[in-house]
Design a protein around this motif. Structure first.
Motif, mmCIF file in Angstrom:
data_model
loop_
_atom_site.group_PDB
_atom_site.id
_atom_site.type_symbol
_atom_site.label_atom_id
_atom_site.label_comp_id
_atom_site.label_asym_id
_atom_site.label_seq_id
_atom_site.Cartn_x
_atom_site.Cartn_y
_atom_site.Cartn_z
ATOM 1 N N LEU A 181 -11.173 -12.619 11.627
ATOM 2 C CA LEU A 181 -11.150 -12.035 10.296
ATOM 3 C C LEU A 181 -10.883 -13.129 9.277
ATOM 4 N N LEU A 182 -11.643 -13.121 8.190
ATOM 5 C CA LEU A 182 -11.530 -14.156 7.182
ATOM 6 C C LEU A 182 -10.817 -13.625 5.949
ATOM 7 N N VAL A 183 -10.228 -14.543 5.197
ATOM 8 C CA VAL A 183 -9.631 -14.177 3.922
ATOM 9 C C VAL A 183 -10.737 -13.589 3.036
ATOM 10 N N GLY A 184 -10.500 -12.397 2.522
ATOM 11 C CA GLY A 184 -11.514 -11.742 1.711
ATOM 12 C C GLY A 184 -12.281 -10.661 2.440
ATOM 13 N N ASP A 185 -12.066 -10.507 3.747
ATOM 14 C CA ASP A 185 -12.680 -9.401 4.475
ATOM 15 C C ASP A 185 -12.039 -8.081 4.049
ATOM 16 N N PHE A 186 -12.860 -7.075 3.868
ATOM 17 C CA PHE A 186 -12.386 -5.708 3.679
ATOM 18 C C PHE A 186 -12.708 -4.957 4.967
ATOM 19 N N ILE A 187 -11.694 -4.396 5.586
ATOM 20 C CA ILE A 187 -11.877 -3.784 6.904
ATOM 21 C C ILE A 187 -11.561 -2.296 6.866
ATOM 22 N N PRO A 208 -9.083 1.826 4.331
ATOM 23 C CA PRO A 208 -9.529 0.454 4.061
ATOM 24 C C PRO A 208 -8.344 -0.483 3.821
ATOM 25 N N PHE A 209 -8.489 -1.708 4.280
ATOM 26 C CA PHE A 209 -7.505 -2.759 4.035
ATOM 27 C C PHE A 209 -8.246 -4.043 3.675
ATOM 28 N N ARG A 210 -7.570 -4.931 2.962
ATOM 29 C CA ARG A 210 -8.134 -6.239 2.628
ATOM 30 C C ARG A 210 -7.330 -7.315 3.329
ATOM 31 N N ILE A 211 -8.009 -8.281 3.927
ATOM 32 C CA ILE A 211 -7.345 -9.368 4.638
ATOM 33 C C ILE A 211 -6.874 -10.409 3.621
ATOM 34 N N PRO A 212 -5.541 -10.623 3.495
ATOM 35 C CA PRO A 212 -5.036 -11.525 2.461
ATOM 36 C C PRO A 212 -4.750 -12.942 2.940
ATOM 37 N N SER A 213 -4.728 -13.151 4.272
ATOM 38 C CA SER A 213 -4.322 -14.461 4.797
ATOM 39 C C SER A 213 -5.266 -14.894 5.905
ATOM 40 N N ALA A 256 -7.979 -1.687 13.774
ATOM 41 C CA ALA A 256 -9.052 -2.249 12.958
ATOM 42 C C ALA A 256 -10.340 -2.292 13.782
ATOM 43 N N PHE A 257 -11.456 -1.844 13.169
ATOM 44 C CA PHE A 257 -12.688 -1.789 13.956
ATOM 45 C C PHE A 257 -13.936 -2.296 13.234
ATOM 46 N N MET A 295 0.820 -1.215 0.000
ATOM 47 C CA MET A 295 0.000 0.000 0.000
ATOM 48 C C MET A 295 0.856 1.268 0.000
ATOM 49 N N VAL A 296 2.163 1.151 0.234
ATOM 50 C CA VAL A 296 3.017 2.340 0.285
ATOM 51 C C VAL A 296 3.032 3.049 -1.059
ATOM 52 N N TRP A 297 3.084 2.278 -2.148
ATOM 53 C CA TRP A 297 3.122 2.893 -3.472
ATOM 54 C C TRP A 297 1.883 3.728 -3.723
ATOM 55 N N PHE A 298 0.727 3.267 -3.229
ATOM 56 C CA PHE A 298 -0.512 4.027 -3.416
ATOM 57 C C PHE A 298 -0.452 5.336 -2.645
ATOM 58 N N GLU A 299 0.076 5.292 -1.419
ATOM 59 C CA GLU A 299 0.214 6.505 -0.625
ATOM 60 C C GLU A 299 1.128 7.502 -1.321
ATOM 61 N N ILE A 300 2.246 7.011 -1.849
ATOM 62 C CA ILE A 300 3.180 7.898 -2.547
ATOM 63 C C ILE A 300 2.503 8.549 -3.747
ATOM 64 N N ALA A 301 1.815 7.725 -4.548
ATOM 65 C CA ALA A 301 1.131 8.257 -5.731
ATOM 66 C C ALA A 301 0.063 9.278 -5.335
ATOM 67 N N LEU A 302 -0.689 8.988 -4.271
ATOM 68 C CA LEU A 302 -1.744 9.896 -3.835
ATOM 69 C C LEU A 302 -1.170 11.231 -3.362
ATOM 70 N N VAL A 303 -0.086 11.173 -2.588
ATOM 71 C CA VAL A 303 0.551 12.397 -2.094
ATOM 72 C C VAL A 303 1.113 13.215 -3.254
ATOM 73 N N VAL A 304 1.816 12.542 -4.186
ATOM 74 C CA VAL A 304 2.413 13.252 -5.319
ATOM 75 C C VAL A 304 1.337 13.922 -6.171
ATOM 76 N N LEU A 305 0.259 13.191 -6.481
ATOM 77 C CA LEU A 305 -0.810 13.765 -7.295
ATOM 78 C C LEU A 305 -1.511 14.918 -6.586
ATOM 79 N N THR A 306 -1.716 14.788 -5.276
ATOM 80 C CA THR A 306 -2.353 15.861 -4.519
ATOM 81 C C THR A 306 -1.487 17.109 -4.515
ATOM 82 N N LEU A 307 -0.195 16.936 -4.267
ATOM 83 C CA LEU A 307 0.715 18.087 -4.262
ATOM 84 C C LEU A 307 0.809 18.723 -5.646
#
Length: 267
Positions: A80-86, A68-73, A243-244, A1-13
């Motif tokens: 929490l189950l595989v496929g949960d979006f939290i 948002p995060f997705r449970i991968p394992s 997570a809530f 998810m770090v790459w998404f944060e970087i892209a979001l920050v760069v585009l916003t700036l």
């Protein structure tokens, strides 16, 4: 998810800077040059003005409110189950800057039993999720499928045999137990037939500024018990949030959306 944060920050700036420069200087120059003619804006300015408010709002929400995060394992089954979006509360433990995760405003600290998202010390570019079992100063031990907290064993209430479905069917046959973690009882899974890891037995004293975390699926979780020597504990600086809520569940091997999990609170 770090790459998404970087892209979001760069585009916003970028869009914000283009919008600001246009508002302060470029627009006035275009109007002076055009005179009585219609003013035409360059496409990059038009798009920047349109997208900057949206990008800024998304950045603020993801960084300081909820992400948002997705449970991968299956490491946190049955909670929490595989496929949960939290959804993860990003201000529960303080406000942090995007990308470098630096905390600039302290609000609270994790409590025993919290389910937290974090950067594991051995994989700082990844996001993991586990439950806080040991707080700073606690001594945590794990022996014979039992957690010991400051020398006292936790009690376990049998709740039958677990039956999984879809990508979680591998856990079918596990013992379903209610672990009486002080202040936060919750369900865990234990296997007696074919554990995925060595049992991870040992004893650890949590230093100041760190936490001991474990997965609820005790025989299929790469948690503090198994982290490299000298890295058994989660640094406070690596926390991402608490997570809530499960807001969506999708598992194609189990029929797609499970509407019964939508809106479920995370104990």
């Amino acid at each position: 998810m770090v790459w998404f944060e970087i892209a979001l920050v760069v585009l916003t700036l970028f869009t914000g800077l283009v919008w600001l420069v246009d508002k302060l200087w470029l627009r006035k120059r275009r109007e002076e040059r055009a005179g009585l003619l219609e003013v035409h804006e360059p496409m990059v300015i038009d798009y920047s003005r349109a997208f900057f408010p949206v990008l800024a709002a998304v950045l603020c929400l993801r960084s300081f409110v909820a992400e948002p995060f997705r449970i991968p394992s299956s490491s946190m089954m049955p909670t929490l189950l595989v496929g949960d979006f939290i959804l993860v509360n990003k201000f529960a433990y303080g406000l942090r800057l995007p990308i470098n995760n630096h905390k600039f405003l302290s609000i609270g600290e994790p409590e025993r039993g919290d389910v937290v998202v974090f950067h594991p010390p051995q994989y700082p570019d990844q996001d993991w999720i586990k439950r806080v079992v040991g707080l700073p100063g606690d001594t945590v031990a794990y022996r014979n499928d039992t957690v010991y907290l400051n020398g006292q064993p936790l009690s376990y209430e049998p709740q039958g045999t677990y039956v999984g479905k879809g990508r979680g069917s591998e856990a079918t046959g596990s013992r379903l137990l209610l672990e009486q973690l002080p202040g936060r009882p919750h369900q865990v899974l234990e296997r007696d037939d074919q554990p995925y890891f060595m049992q991870g037995e040992g004893e650890w004293t949590v230093p100041a500024g760190y936490y001991f975390v474990m997965g609820d699926n005790r025989d299929n979780s790469e948690d503090s018990r198994f982290w490299p020597e000298g890295m058994h504990f989660l640094p406070e600086a690596n926390l991402r949030g608490k997570a809530f809520l499960v807001w969506m569940h999708w598992d194609g091997s189990a029929g797609g959306v499970d509407f019964g999990r939508l809106g479920r609170k995370i104990p």
